[in-house]
Design a protein around this motif. Structure first.
Motif, PDB file in Angstrom:
ATOM      1  N   ASN A 164      32.651  42.647 -17.572  1.00  0.00           N
ATOM      2  CA  ASN A 164      31.938  42.820 -16.305  1.00  0.00           C
ATOM      3  C   ASN A 164      30.428  42.689 -16.548  1.00  0.00           C
ATOM      4  O   ASN A 164      29.704  43.664 -16.488  1.00  0.00           O
ATOM      5  CB  ASN A 164      32.238  44.196 -15.694  1.00  0.00           C
ATOM      6  N   PRO A 165      30.007  41.479 -16.796  1.00  0.00           N
ATOM      7  CA  PRO A 165      28.579  41.347 -17.081  1.00  0.00           C
ATOM      8  C   PRO A 165      27.749  41.570 -15.818  1.00  0.00           C
ATOM      9  O   PRO A 165      28.155  41.225 -14.712  1.00  0.00           O
ATOM     10  CB  PRO A 165      28.443  39.916 -17.581  1.00  0.00           C
ATOM     11  N   LYS A 166      26.603  42.175 -15.979  1.00  0.00           N
ATOM     12  CA  LYS A 166      25.672  42.376 -14.863  1.00  0.00           C
ATOM     13  C   LYS A 166      24.969  41.043 -14.613  1.00  0.00           C
ATOM     14  O   LYS A 166      24.709  40.284 -15.544  1.00  0.00           O
ATOM     15  CB  LYS A 166      24.633  43.430 -15.222  1.00  0.00           C
ATOM     16  N   PRO A 167      24.670  40.776 -13.339  1.00  0.00           N
ATOM     17  CA  PRO A 167      23.962  39.517 -13.062  1.00  0.00           C
ATOM     18  C   PRO A 167      22.589  39.546 -13.723  1.00  0.00           C
ATOM     19  O   PRO A 167      21.897  40.551 -13.698  1.00  0.00           O
ATOM     20  CB  PRO A 167      23.832  39.477 -11.547  1.00  0.00           C
ATOM     21  N   ILE A 168      22.281  38.447 -14.341  1.00  0.00           N
ATOM     22  CA  ILE A 168      21.008  38.350 -15.040  1.00  0.00           C
ATOM     23  C   ILE A 168      19.960  37.789 -14.093  1.00  0.00           C
ATOM     24  O   ILE A 168      20.180  36.771 -13.440  1.00  0.00           O
ATOM     25  CB  ILE A 168      21.142  37.446 -16.276  1.00  0.00           C
ATOM     26  N   LYS A 169      18.840  38.459 -14.012  1.00  0.00           N
ATOM     27  CA  LYS A 169      17.738  37.957 -13.189  1.00  0.00           C
ATOM     28  C   LYS A 169      17.090  36.793 -13.919  1.00  0.00           C
ATOM     29  O   LYS A 169      16.864  36.867 -15.123  1.00  0.00           O
ATOM     30  CB  LYS A 169      16.696  39.043 -12.982  1.00  0.00           C
ATOM     31  N   LYS A 170      16.859  35.778 -13.145  1.00  0.00           N
ATOM     32  CA  LYS A 170      16.210  34.618 -13.751  1.00  0.00           C
ATOM     33  C   LYS A 170      14.727  34.896 -13.864  1.00  0.00           C
ATOM     34  O   LYS A 170      14.122  35.481 -12.974  1.00  0.00           O
ATOM     35  CB  LYS A 170      16.453  33.355 -12.922  1.00  0.00           C
ATOM     36  N   ILE A 171      14.191  34.443 -14.926  1.00  0.00           N
ATOM     37  CA  ILE A 171      12.785  34.635 -15.171  1.00  0.00           C
ATOM     38  C   ILE A 171      12.069  33.297 -14.885  1.00  0.00           C
ATOM     39  O   ILE A 171      12.569  32.249 -15.231  1.00  0.00           O
ATOM     40  CB  ILE A 171      12.548  35.052 -16.628  1.00  0.00           C
ATOM     41  N   GLY A 172      10.920  33.392 -14.322  1.00  0.00           N
ATOM     42  CA  GLY A 172      10.153  32.164 -14.110  1.00  0.00           C
ATOM     43  C   GLY A 172       9.529  32.113 -12.714  1.00  0.00           C
ATOM     44  O   GLY A 172       9.501  33.108 -11.985  1.00  0.00           O
ATOM     45  N   TYR A 173       9.051  30.899 -12.308  1.00  0.00           N
ATOM     46  CA  TYR A 173       8.384  30.733 -11.008  1.00  0.00           C
ATOM     47  C   TYR A 173       9.405  30.402  -9.952  1.00  0.00           C
ATOM     48  O   TYR A 173      10.402  29.722 -10.194  1.00  0.00           O
ATOM     49  CB  TYR A 173       7.388  29.588 -11.087  1.00  0.00           C
ATOM     50  N   LYS A 174       9.123  30.883  -8.745  1.00  0.00           N
ATOM     51  CA  LYS A 174      10.006  30.554  -7.611  1.00  0.00           C
ATOM     52  C   LYS A 174       9.462  29.317  -6.933  1.00  0.00           C
ATOM     53  O   LYS A 174       8.268  29.112  -6.836  1.00  0.00           O
ATOM     54  CB  LYS A 174       9.989  31.709  -6.591  1.00  0.00           C
ATOM     55  N   LYS A 175      10.293  28.514  -6.423  1.00  0.00           N
ATOM     56  CA  LYS A 175       9.901  27.308  -5.701  1.00  0.00           C
ATOM     57  C   LYS A 175       9.878  27.528  -4.246  1.00  0.00           C
ATOM     58  O   LYS A 175      10.557  28.178  -3.617  1.00  0.00           O
ATOM     59  CB  LYS A 175      10.803  26.138  -6.035  1.00  0.00           C
TER      60      LYS A 175
END
Length: 175
Positions: A164-175
């Motif tokens: 049951n992996p936790k969702p990983i937040k993406k790192i970086g700039y939003k478009k």
């Protein structure tokens, strides 16, 4: 020069009893080993009673004698020496007997008896050491069991996280 008495250890060992939480020998058995009558042995002890404090020698109570008769005295021959409450001699009392029964036989027999008492004490000490070692091993095993249970609980947690992996937040700039 005295002729050494050869009494097998088993005979002496079989005449040592546990009474009042003490290893003792009875007056009749000692008299037999020394080659004297029980009454003579008792008489000698009474004449030298100051040499025999309670931790060296005591007399069985009537209750102890009745229990003794019911447990050990099965034949009429065996009861002969148990008409009266016997004197019970500890290891120190047996040693003191050699002082008052000042014969070569008494001295030789006492040496044999003391050696048997010493051997019994050594065996008990060895037995106690073995029991202590076993207890130490048991404690280690209990601790190891607890450690193994802890490792398995950590493994279970890791497996749960993997399933049951936790969702990983993406790192970086939003478009």
């Amino acid at each position: 020069m005295s002729q050494e008495i050869t009494i097998p250890e088993e005979i002496i060992t079989n005449k040592i009893y546990l009474i009042r939480e003490q290893k003792v020998m009875l007056d009749r058995d000692l008299a037999e080993l020394y080659g004297v009558e029980t009454r003579v042995l008792k008489q000698s002890v009474r004449r030298n009673i100051k040499r025999f404090p309670e931790d060296f020698m005591f007399e069985m109570t009537k209750t102890e004698l009745e229990i003794w008769r019911s447990q050990f005295a099965t034949t009429s021959d065996d009861k002969k020496g148990l008409r009266y409450a016997p004197f019970c001699f500890t290891e120190q009392g047996v040693t003191m007997l050699s002082c008052i029964l000042n014969s070569e036989r008494a001295i030789d027999v006492n040496i044999r008896i003391i050696r048997v008492f010493t051997k019994m004490r050594e065996m008990l000490t060895d037995n106690l050491n073995i029991k202590l070692e076993i207890e130490g091993i048991k404690k280690k095993l209990i601790n190891q069991n607890k450690n193994i249970e802890l490792v398995f609980s950590y493994l279970d947690e890791l497996l749960e996280k993997k399933e049951n992996p936790k969702p990983i937040k993406k790192i970086g700039y939003k478009k």
